[in-house]
Design a protein around this motif. Structure first.
Motif, PDB file in Angstrom:
ATOM      1  N   HIS A 139      -8.016  -9.678   2.030  1.00  0.00           N
ATOM      2  CA  HIS A 139      -7.712  -8.559   1.123  1.00  0.00           C
ATOM      3  C   HIS A 139      -6.367  -8.783   0.446  1.00  0.00           C
ATOM      4  O   HIS A 139      -5.584  -9.648   0.866  1.00  0.00           O
ATOM      5  N   ALA A 140      -6.116  -7.973  -0.583  1.00  0.00           N
ATOM      6  CA  ALA A 140      -4.946  -8.185  -1.439  1.00  0.00           C
ATOM      7  C   ALA A 140      -3.630  -8.022  -0.678  1.00  0.00           C
ATOM      8  O   ALA A 140      -2.599  -8.539  -1.087  1.00  0.00           O
ATOM      9  N   TYR A 141      -3.668  -7.277   0.449  1.00  0.00           N
ATOM     10  CA  TYR A 141      -2.421  -7.010   1.174  1.00  0.00           C
ATOM     11  C   TYR A 141      -2.298  -7.887   2.422  1.00  0.00           C
ATOM     12  O   TYR A 141      -1.581  -7.556   3.364  1.00  0.00           O
ATOM     13  N   ALA A 142      -3.012  -9.006   2.427  1.00  0.00           N
ATOM     14  CA  ALA A 142      -3.006  -9.868   3.618  1.00  0.00           C
ATOM     15  C   ALA A 142      -1.579 -10.314   3.955  1.00  0.00           C
ATOM     16  O   ALA A 142      -0.752 -10.558   3.067  1.00  0.00           O
ATOM     17  N   ALA A 143      -1.298 -10.428   5.249  1.00  0.00           N
ATOM     18  CA  ALA A 143       0.008 -10.914   5.709  1.00  0.00           C
ATOM     19  C   ALA A 143       0.113 -12.409   5.415  1.00  0.00           C
ATOM     20  O   ALA A 143      -0.896 -13.093   5.198  1.00  0.00           O
ATOM     21  N   ALA A 158       0.206   9.127   1.428  1.00  0.00           N
ATOM     22  CA  ALA A 158      -0.808   8.730   2.423  1.00  0.00           C
ATOM     23  C   ALA A 158      -0.154   7.929   3.546  1.00  0.00           C
ATOM     24  O   ALA A 158      -0.496   8.081   4.725  1.00  0.00           O
ATOM     25  N   SER A 159       0.807   7.103   3.189  1.00  0.00           N
ATOM     26  CA  SER A 159       1.530   6.309   4.175  1.00  0.00           C
ATOM     27  C   SER A 159       2.301   7.240   5.120  1.00  0.00           C
ATOM     28  O   SER A 159       2.267   7.084   6.346  1.00  0.00           O
ATOM     29  N   ARG A 180       0.840  -1.219   0.000  1.00  0.00           N
ATOM     30  CA  ARG A 180       0.000   0.000   0.000  1.00  0.00           C
ATOM     31  C   ARG A 180       0.861   1.249   0.000  1.00  0.00           C
ATOM     32  O   ARG A 180       0.503   2.267  -0.569  1.00  0.00           O
ATOM     33  N   SER A 181       2.025   1.188   0.684  1.00  0.00           N
ATOM     34  CA  SER A 181       2.890   2.374   0.730  1.00  0.00           C
ATOM     35  C   SER A 181       3.543   2.619  -0.629  1.00  0.00           C
ATOM     36  O   SER A 181       3.851   3.750  -0.982  1.00  0.00           O
ATOM     37  N   LEU A 182       3.749   1.538  -1.398  1.00  0.00           N
ATOM     38  CA  LEU A 182       4.305   1.709  -2.744  1.00  0.00           C
ATOM     39  C   LEU A 182       3.246   2.327  -3.660  1.00  0.00           C
ATOM     40  O   LEU A 182       3.560   3.130  -4.540  1.00  0.00           O
TER      41      LEU A 182
END
Ligand code: NAD
Length: 305
Positions: A180-184, A89-90, A82-84
């Motif tokens: 979600h797409a960014y799941a750990a 926002a990050s 998400r930060s990329l």
């Protein structure tokens, strides 16, 4: 004692709110969360009060902190991908948000326990990662967490604010979302394995991580608050147990009692290859702490799914 947990409706935050409410000596827990990734149901039955809003809202932060004895600062946009996609926002949530929170704490001399991240080590190859190594973040997320940690420690040095900055490594356990797409990696693997789908491994799977069960993390956070633990230097919150991603699939297969299938996809940008904490400083500050072993933590997490 009144404790504020920023990001209290999130994965670690909601586990922490439950832990704090169960500890004698803590009368009131307030979760401050904008619900960007956190969920109201995470706090159901916890006994904590939820205030919905952002740490970037200075008036609200000031009100929530009135009469607080301590704040555990977990609010952040916590994902490298998400930060990329949205570096500014990050930075706003992770770095500016931390600075604004510190300003409110400074005025009241509130004890601040803040979540930093192993991502601050980034491209530094040395293992294990001890806190005196240089930092070289590889992602905007890592840079924002380093800025936040630096502000926390600088407020301690400049204003005598009682602070503790803990570098979390890979935390896993109940309430960590898989959908979600960014799941750990741990919830993504458990979710995939329970659906009978192949597990997606980025690269060859030889990359290593130091996994910490969330119950261990919140025990350290609660202890920090209750004993007023401070440190002028950052402290790793992990125990030096290095496991490769392929090994993790094997451990999960053992816990589930059946084989799991793996598919390999290209490595992700911004990911570090190896991660392992030096835990000497943590153990000196928290001599009584016992880490929940990976197998037990995986069993408890699978049971929650
Ligand atoms: P999470 O996304 O579940 O929790 C973060 C919470 O912060 C969410 O509830 C979200 O809604 C809230 N939030 C985000 N921006 C906010 C804002 N501006 N104002 C108020 N609330 C806001 O993630 P988590 O895994 O529980 O992470 C908690 C903390 O631990 C974060 O600071 C993260 O950087 C750090 N951390 C986590 C891990 C891990 O493995 N989970 C590793 C290293 C560091």
């Amino acid at each position: 004692m009144k404790v504020v947990v920023t990001g209290g409706a999130g994965f670690i935050g909601a586990n922490l709110c439950r832990e704090l409410m169960a500890r004698p000596g803590i009368d009131e827990v307030v979760a401050l969360d904008d619900l960007s990734t956190g969920r109201v149901d995470n706090l159901e039955g916890s006994g904590a009060d939820l205030v919905e809003g952002s740490i970037l809202d200075q008036g609200l932060v000031s009100d929530v902190l009135a009469d607080a004895d301590a704040v555990v600062h977990l609010a952040a946009r916590p994902s490298i991908p998400r930060s990329l996609a949205a570096p500014v926002a990050s930075h706003a949530a992770n770095a500016t948000g931390t600075l604004l929170l510190l300003e409110a704490c400074r005025r009241r001399s509130v004890h601040v326990v803040a979540a930093s991240s192993s991502s601050v080590y980034g491209g530094v190859p040395d293992l294990p990662k001890h806190e005196d190594l240089p930092t070289r973040p590889l992602s905007p997320y890592g840079a924002s967490k380093l800025a936040a940690e630096a502000y926390v420690l600088a407020y301690g040095a400049s204003f005598g604010l009682p602070v503790l900055a803990l570098r979390f490594f890979n935390v896993y356990g109940p309430l960590q979302p898989a959908d979600h797409a960014y799941a750990a990696v741990v919830p993504a693997f458990i979710d995939g394995a329970l659906r009978g789908e192949p597990l997606t491994v980025h690269g060859d799977g030889s990359q290593t991580r130091d996994f910490t069960y969330v119950g261990t993390v919140v025990a350290v956070l609660a202890d920090s608050v209750l004993r007023g633990v401070t440190s002028a230097r950052p402290v790793n919150l992990a125990f030096g147990t290095r496991v490769s991603i392929l090994e993790l699939t094997g451990r999960l297969s053992a816990v589930l009692g059946r084989p799991v299938e793996v598919v390999h996809v290209p490595p992700r940008p911004g990911d570090v290859h190896d991660s392992q904490a030096a835990d000497g400083r943590l153990r000196r500050l928290f001599p009584g702490i016992e880490a929940v072993p990976l197998e037990t933590g995986l069993e408890r997490t699978v049971a929650w799914f």
